[in-house]
Scaffold this motif. Structure first.
Motif, short mmCIF file in Angstrom:
data_model
loop_
_atom_site.label_atom_id
_atom_site.label_comp_id
_atom_site.label_asym_id
_atom_site.label_seq_id
_atom_site.Cartn_x
_atom_site.Cartn_y
_atom_site.Cartn_z
N HIS A 226 -63.00 -67.79 -52.13
CA HIS A 226 -64.05 -67.91 -53.23
C HIS A 226 -65.67 -67.09 -52.60
O HIS A 226 -66.16 -66.69 -53.48
N ARG B 50 -65.47 -63.56 -53.30
CA ARG B 50 -65.83 -63.59 -54.52
C ARG B 50 -67.12 -63.76 -55.01
O ARG B 50 -67.88 -63.04 -55.88
N MET B 51 -67.97 -64.73 -54.49
CA MET B 51 -69.40 -64.80 -54.77
C MET B 51 -70.37 -63.46 -54.23
O MET B 51 -71.04 -63.06 -54.85
N GLU C 258 -69.97 -60.79 -56.48
CA GLU C 258 -70.40 -61.06 -57.70
C GLU C 258 -72.05 -60.92 -57.74
O GLU C 258 -72.77 -60.51 -58.62
N SER D 48 -71.35 -69.24 -58.13
CA SER D 48 -71.02 -70.05 -59.02
C SER D 48 -69.60 -70.73 -58.16
O SER D 48 -69.22 -70.30 -57.37
N HIS D 49 -69.32 -71.82 -58.83
CA HIS D 49 -68.16 -72.50 -58.41
C HIS D 49 -66.57 -72.09 -58.92
O HIS D 49 -65.69 -72.26 -58.55
N ARG D 50 -67.00 -71.05 -60.21
CA ARG D 50 -65.73 -70.58 -60.66
C ARG D 50 -65.97 -69.36 -61.45
O ARG D 50 -67.38 -69.27 -62.45
N TYR D 51 -65.20 -68.08 -61.33
CA TYR D 51 -65.55 -66.89 -62.11
C TYR D 51 -64.55 -66.80 -63.04
O TYR D 51 -63.84 -67.39 -62.92
N THR D 52 -64.76 -65.80 -63.93
CA THR D 52 -63.86 -65.48 -64.86
C THR D 52 -62.43 -65.16 -64.43
O THR D 52 -62.32 -64.34 -63.51
N GLU E 131 -60.85 -67.03 -62.31
CA GLU E 131 -60.51 -67.70 -61.19
C GLU E 131 -60.06 -69.02 -61.24
O GLU E 131 -60.68 -69.74 -62.20
#
Length: 262
Positions: free
Chosen positions: A70, A73-74, A77, A81-85, A87
């Motif tokens: 994660h 991914r952050m 991006e 965020s705690h969650r991306y599209t 994910e």
């Protein structure tokens, strides 16, 4: 910085503590993995927990793998965020990485240094609660350097030992034997009863004098109602059956059991 995600599953809390230490992770195309910063965040977390009367967090490799995925991914991006599209959520990410847990929580942040990240978490009520929580005992931390800052993810959990159905039955049977009862060798009727919400399977002959069904992630104690029956002197035999847990969300680990007393 960042926001807090916290998920509970009622009653489930058995811990298997890992003593493994963080390992170097090298570099990734999304940025440099800064292992020294992750180690510093672990040390700072445990220092703060000690100052607030909480037990030390143990490093968990599976949580670390989930946090690193994660965190990359952050870093890619930009905005945290705690969650991306596309994910999965934190519980699914941790489960896919091989973690077993009854509680899963996550802190995320972006800052210049590990100390600044820790300070920010401690100043935020939600993040502080995650970091100091007595309901967690493991952590996986990842830090990635990108765009001149550090991106950080800390996944906290209450670890649950993963065992098979036969092992779960064996552990519960061992607890019952301490009260002097004999365990019935054939567990088929108890297993069938376990899968039912109420009532008894047709194969239950003779009928038990008492039946207890429950779900938990702990296999080191019995429900109080069952323990009371075991000490009543009314029963001499017990059948123990395990079946798949019901209503368990996502990748949380839990056990469902039935005990029939005769």
């Amino acid at each position: 910085m960042g926001s807090m995600q916290k998920t509970f599953f009622f009653l489930f809390a058995l811990s298997l503590l890992f003593s493994a230490q963080p390992r170097a992770m090298g570099q990734d195309a999304d940025g440099t993995v800064v292992q020294t910063a992750a180690e510093q965040l672990l040390a700072l977390a445990n220092q703060s927990r000690a100052e607030n009367g909480a037990d030390r967090l143990r490093w968990d490799p599976a949580l670390t793998a989930a946090a690193l995925k994660h965190c990359r991914r952050m870093a890619a991006e930009g905005p945290i965020s705690h969650r991306y599209t596309g994910e999965p959520d934190v519980a699914s990410r941790a489960g896919q990485a091989g973690a077993h847990f009854s509680v899963i929580e996550e802190n995320v942040a972006v800052a210049q240094t590990a100390a600044a990240i820790h300070d920010g978490w401690m100043r935020s009520p939600g993040h502080r609660s995650n970091l100091l929580g007595t309901d967690v005992d493991r952590v996986g931390i990842a830090v990635v350097a990108s765009r001149g800052v550090l991106y950080a993810v800390a996944d906290y959990s209450h670890g649950v030992e993963a065992v098979g159905a036969h092992e779960a039955e064996s552990r519960v049977a061992a607890l019952i034997r301490q009260s002097g009862l004999t365990i019935v060798n054939d567990a088929s009727v108890a297993r069938a009863a376990c899968a039912m919400d109420s009532g008894m399977p047709r194969s239950a002959t003779p009928l038990p004098g008492f039946i207890m069904r429950w779900q938990d992630s702990q296999l080191d104690h019995l429900p109080a109602a069952l323990a009371g029956r075991l000490t009543s002197g009314q029963y001499h035999r017990a059948a123990v059956g395990s079946c798949p847990a019901q209503g368990v969300q996502g990748t949380f680990t839990a056990y469902r059991l039935a005990v029939m007393l005769y």
